[in-house]
Design an enzyme around this catalytic site. Sequence first.
Site, short mmCIF file in Angstrom:
data_model
loop_
_atom_site.label_atom_id
_atom_site.label_comp_id
_atom_site.label_asym_id
_atom_site.label_seq_id
_atom_site.Cartn_x
_atom_site.Cartn_y
_atom_site.Cartn_z
N SER A 87 -87.84 -14.18 -152.20
CA SER A 87 -86.62 -15.00 -152.19
C SER A 87 -85.51 -14.21 -152.87
O SER A 87 -85.76 -13.39 -153.76
CB SER A 87 -86.84 -16.29 -152.97
OG SER A 87 -85.61 -16.94 -153.19
N TYR A 97 -89.95 -19.97 -160.56
CA TYR A 97 -89.83 -19.50 -159.17
C TYR A 97 -89.28 -18.06 -159.13
O TYR A 97 -89.79 -17.20 -158.40
CB TYR A 97 -88.90 -20.46 -158.44
CG TYR A 97 -88.79 -20.27 -156.95
CD1 TYR A 97 -89.77 -20.74 -156.08
CD2 TYR A 97 -87.67 -19.64 -156.39
CE1 TYR A 97 -89.65 -20.58 -154.70
CE2 TYR A 97 -87.54 -19.49 -155.02
CZ TYR A 97 -88.53 -19.96 -154.18
OH TYR A 97 -88.39 -19.80 -152.82
N ALA A 98 -88.27 -17.79 -159.95
CA ALA A 98 -87.67 -16.44 -159.99
C ALA A 98 -88.70 -15.42 -160.47
O ALA A 98 -88.79 -14.31 -159.93
CB ALA A 98 -86.44 -16.43 -160.89
N SER A 110 -98.03 -22.54 -142.93
CA SER A 110 -97.28 -22.55 -141.67
C SER A 110 -97.35 -23.89 -140.93
O SER A 110 -97.13 -23.96 -139.73
CB SER A 110 -97.74 -21.40 -140.77
OG SER A 110 -99.14 -21.27 -140.77
P1 NAP Z 1 -91.75 -25.87 -147.23
O1 NAP Z 1 -91.02 -26.41 -146.07
O2 NAP Z 1 -91.84 -26.70 -148.48
O3 NAP Z 1 -93.23 -25.47 -146.74
C1 NAP Z 1 -94.14 -24.92 -147.65
C2 NAP Z 1 -95.41 -24.51 -146.94
O4 NAP Z 1 -96.27 -23.90 -147.92
C3 NAP Z 1 -96.17 -25.69 -146.34
O5 NAP Z 1 -96.75 -25.29 -145.13
C4 NAP Z 1 -97.25 -25.96 -147.40
O6 NAP Z 1 -98.44 -26.53 -146.88
C5 NAP Z 1 -97.54 -24.55 -147.87
N1 NAP Z 1 -98.21 -24.52 -149.16
C6 NAP Z 1 -97.79 -25.03 -150.34
N2 NAP Z 1 -98.73 -24.82 -151.29
C7 NAP Z 1 -99.75 -24.17 -150.68
C8 NAP Z 1 -101.01 -23.69 -151.11
N3 NAP Z 1 -101.43 -23.84 -152.38
N4 NAP Z 1 -101.81 -23.06 -150.21
C9 NAP Z 1 -101.42 -22.93 -148.92
N5 NAP Z 1 -100.25 -23.38 -148.45
C10 NAP Z 1 -99.43 -23.99 -149.33
O7 NAP Z 1 -91.14 -24.49 -147.72
P2 NAP Z 1 -90.23 -23.43 -146.93
O8 NAP Z 1 -88.83 -23.68 -147.28
O9 NAP Z 1 -90.64 -23.34 -145.53
O10 NAP Z 1 -90.64 -22.09 -147.73
C11 NAP Z 1 -91.56 -21.16 -147.21
C12 NAP Z 1 -91.55 -19.92 -148.08
O11 NAP Z 1 -90.22 -19.36 -148.05
C13 NAP Z 1 -91.87 -20.17 -149.54
O12 NAP Z 1 -92.60 -19.10 -150.08
C14 NAP Z 1 -90.50 -20.26 -150.17
O13 NAP Z 1 -90.55 -19.95 -151.55
C15 NAP Z 1 -89.77 -19.21 -149.37
N6 NAP Z 1 -88.32 -19.37 -149.40
C16 NAP Z 1 -87.74 -20.49 -148.92
C17 NAP Z 1 -86.37 -20.61 -148.98
C18 NAP Z 1 -85.64 -21.82 -148.48
O14 NAP Z 1 -84.41 -21.93 -148.72
N7 NAP Z 1 -86.26 -22.75 -147.79
C19 NAP Z 1 -85.59 -19.57 -149.53
C20 NAP Z 1 -86.23 -18.43 -150.00
C21 NAP Z 1 -87.60 -18.34 -149.93
P3 NAP Z 1 -98.62 -28.14 -146.77
O15 NAP Z 1 -97.76 -28.56 -145.60
O16 NAP Z 1 -100.06 -28.33 -146.54
O17 NAP Z 1 -98.14 -28.71 -148.07
#
Ligand code: NAP
Length: 253
Positions: free
Chosen positions: A145, A158-159, A14
């Site tokens: 997702s 990812y899927a 977050s």
């Molecule tokens: P994002 O902007 O890339 O942010 C990812 C977050 O996950 C960051 O806070 C990151 O922490 C954290 N993270 C990554 N690896 C981690 C680990 N090993 N342990 C703890 N935290 C970790 O991604 P987002 O787009 O906000 O996506 C958030 C969620 O929504 C994900 O699960 C993603 O698959 C899902 N999602 C996103 C979309 C989209 O279109 N954006 C669509 C469908 C689903 P750091 O900042 O420390 O790296």
Amino acid sequence: MVADDAKVVLVTGSSRGLGKAIALDLGKAGQKVIINYVSDGSKEGADAAVEEIKSLGGDAIAIQADSSKPDSIKSMFEEAVEKFGTVDVLINNAGITRDTLVMRMKPQQWQDVIDINLSGVFYCSQAFFKVASKKRTGRIINISSVVGQIGNPGQANYAAAKGGVIGMTYSNAKEFAARGITVNAICPGYIESDMTAVLDEAYLEKVAEIIPLKRLGKPEEVAGMARFLALDPAADYITGHTFNVDGGIAIGC
Ligand code: NAP
């Protein structure tokens, strides 16, 4: 000062993106939020989110922990309970992408996505269950997702992980119901964040064309659904379901 009945909500990943929007939304609603991040470079973003939540009327702390490492998750929950006394709601949001076609995908690209996006949800849910089962109440919201439902070329890892999260949501909903814990999933479509910012513009324009609502979503739109599932009394009787926030992409145009 937060209200006595404020919930303690742990949102993995977050420091930015959807997780941050969810955390801020819950902070604005006066809750106690645990901001989790993994990279050293995200400490500043996590600390800034903590300050913003406090200024919005909630309370918050930031904890660095790697969702793919069980010991790290155990320590995070211990620290959260030490600070806030319990954890009422877990939002499994941390996630990464390592996109490439199957023929080019390296074992590490496969494994990293499975470890963080799927195993991480399991480790956090298990740690949460240990805290919440004693109280016989709690809510888990898994950020899956639309790709876990309909697939996407270049995202086999990812899927598989996100589809796995949906299956785990159903299974844990059945297993945890006896302890009063609900488990639901949100399936976002394409949402503006760092994750989608790396995709090229022409690709995103094509994507917008196939979304019935003709645009990408905003993190705040996912946060609204997360808030409902996390806090609303009306969600007490909802478990084992997936809720799409996707502009209609899963049904096609
Ligand atoms: P994002 O902007 O890339 O942010 C990812 C977050 O996950 C960051 O806070 C990151 O922490 C954290 N993270 C990554 N690896 C981690 C680990 N090993 N342990 C703890 N935290 C970790 O991604 P987002 O787009 O906000 O996506 C958030 C969620 O929504 C994900 O699960 C993603 O698959 C899902 N999602 C996103 C979309 C989209 O279109 N954006 C669509 C469908 C689903 P750091 O900042 O420390 O790296």
